[in-house]
Scaffold this active site. Structure first.
Site, PDB file in Angstrom:
ATOM      1  NE  ARG A 197      71.325  88.598   1.609  1.00 32.22           N
ATOM      2  CZ  ARG A 197      70.835  89.934   1.945  1.00 32.22           C
ATOM      3  NH1 ARG A 197      70.858  91.098   0.433  1.00 32.22           N
ATOM      4  NH2 ARG A 197      71.496  90.989   2.455  1.00 32.22           N
ATOM      5  N   GLY A 198      72.285  88.045  -3.400  1.00 27.56           N
ATOM      6  CA  GLY A 198      72.187  89.626  -3.410  1.00 27.56           C
ATOM      7  C   GLY A 198      71.917  90.443  -3.043  1.00 27.56           C
TER       8      GLY A 198
ATOM      9  CB  VAL B  10      72.797  95.772   4.756  1.00 26.21           C
ATOM     10  CG1 VAL B  10      72.770  97.451   4.544  1.00 26.21           C
ATOM     11  CG2 VAL B  10      73.064  95.090   6.246  1.00 26.21           C
TER      12      VAL B  10
ATOM     13  CB  SER C  37      63.525  91.869   1.553  1.00 22.64           C
ATOM     14  OG  SER C  37      63.449  92.873   2.308  1.00 22.64           O
TER      15      SER C  37
ATOM     16  CB  CYS D   5      66.723  96.415   0.444  1.00 17.83           C
ATOM     17  SG  CYS D   5      65.982  95.787   1.154  1.00 17.83           S
TER      18      CYS D   5
END
Length: 214
Positions: free
Chosen positions: A70-71, A74, A137, A168
Site C-alpha cells: 500500500r501507499g 508505517v 487513517s 504514517c
C-alpha cells in the site's frame, strides 16, 4: 453494474493471509467483477507502506512489522480498530485517485458526525482528524484502475502501540479513538453498520449484498 458485495469477517484476522487474499482478488478480477468491501479487525501488527522508512519504526517490541504494497508509511492495526478494505473498480466508476480518497474521507466524516464527533481531512496528511488528533487513517494502492487496501477507524483499540512508531511517518501526530471522544461511545458493530451505509451511499452503489465468510 453498480452493486457491491460486503464481507464481514468475524474474529481477529491475521494480516498476512488477509493481505494475500486481497491481492489475489484484485489480480484475478475482470471487467465484470463486482466491487467488494471487507470489514474486519486485525491481530496486533505494524504494517509498513511500500515506500516506508525504517526510521519511523521506533521500538516495535513484541508486535510484528510486516511489509505491505500500500501507499504511506508505517501504521498500527489491532483489536478495536475497524478495517475496511475497498476493492473498487475506480476506472469503471469514473473516479481518479484523489476522488477515491475524498470519497473515503467524506464517508468517515459523515459517520463520525452521526455520533456527534466533528472531524475533517487534512490536505498535508491523508486521514481524518478531530480536535487536531488523528482518528482514521488511509492507505491505498491502485492497480489497473482498481483499488485495494483501504481505511482504519479507531473505535476502542489500545493506542499505546502508536507510541512505538511515527504514525504514517509523522513524529508529531497524536492519535485518538471514538471511545476517548465521547462519554457514551457507540458499540463497535453500531459504528461499523453506519460506516458501511455511508460508504455505499458515498460511492453511489445501487445495491449491496452482505456475505459473512467462513
Amino acid at each position: 453494474m453498480n452493486s457491491v458485495v460486503i464481507r464481514h469477517f468475524s474474529g481477529l484476522q491475521d494480516y498476512q493471509p488477509t493481505y494475500q487474499r486481497m491481492v489475489d482478488f484484485t489480480e484475478s478480477r475482470d471487467a465484470d467483477s463486482v466491487d467488494e468491501l471487507w470489514f474486519l479487525q486485525h491481530e496486533r501488527v505494524f504494517t509498513q507502506g511500500q515506500a516506508g522508512k525504517a526510521e519511523h519504526v521506533l521500538m516495535p517490541g513484541d508486535i510484528p512489522v510486516i511489509q505491505s504494497n500500500r501507499g504511506g508509511q508505517v501504521t498500527y492495526h489491532g483489536p478495536g480498530q475497524l478495517m475496511v478494505y475497498l476493492m473498487i473498480d475506480i476506472q469503471r466508476k469514473g473516479l481518479g485517485p484523489r476522488q477515491l480518497v475524498s470519497h473515503i474521507e467524506e464517508a468517515l466524516v459523515a459517520t463520525l458526525k452521526t455520533f456527534g464527533i466533528d472531524s475533517a481531512p487534512r490536505a498535508d496528511a491523508p486521514g481524518v482528524y478531530t480536535k487536531g488528533r488523528k482518528i482514521a487513517s488511509l492507505g491505498l494502492r491502485i492497480k489497473q484502475g482498481r483499488s485495494f487496501h483501504g481505511l482504519a477507524l479507531n473505535i476502542d483499540l489500545n493506542l499505546e502501540p502508536f507510541q512505538r512508531i511515527n504514525p504514517c511517518g509523522y513524529s508529531d501526530i497524536q492519535m485518538t479513538r471514538i471511545a476517548d471522544e465521547l462519554d457514551d461511545a457507540p458499540a463497535f458493530d453500531v459504528v461499523m453498520a453506519e460506516l458501511q451505509q455511508q460508504l455505499v451511499t458515498t460511492f453511489g452503489y445501487d445495491s449491496s449484498q452482505l456475505i459473512k465468510p467462513l
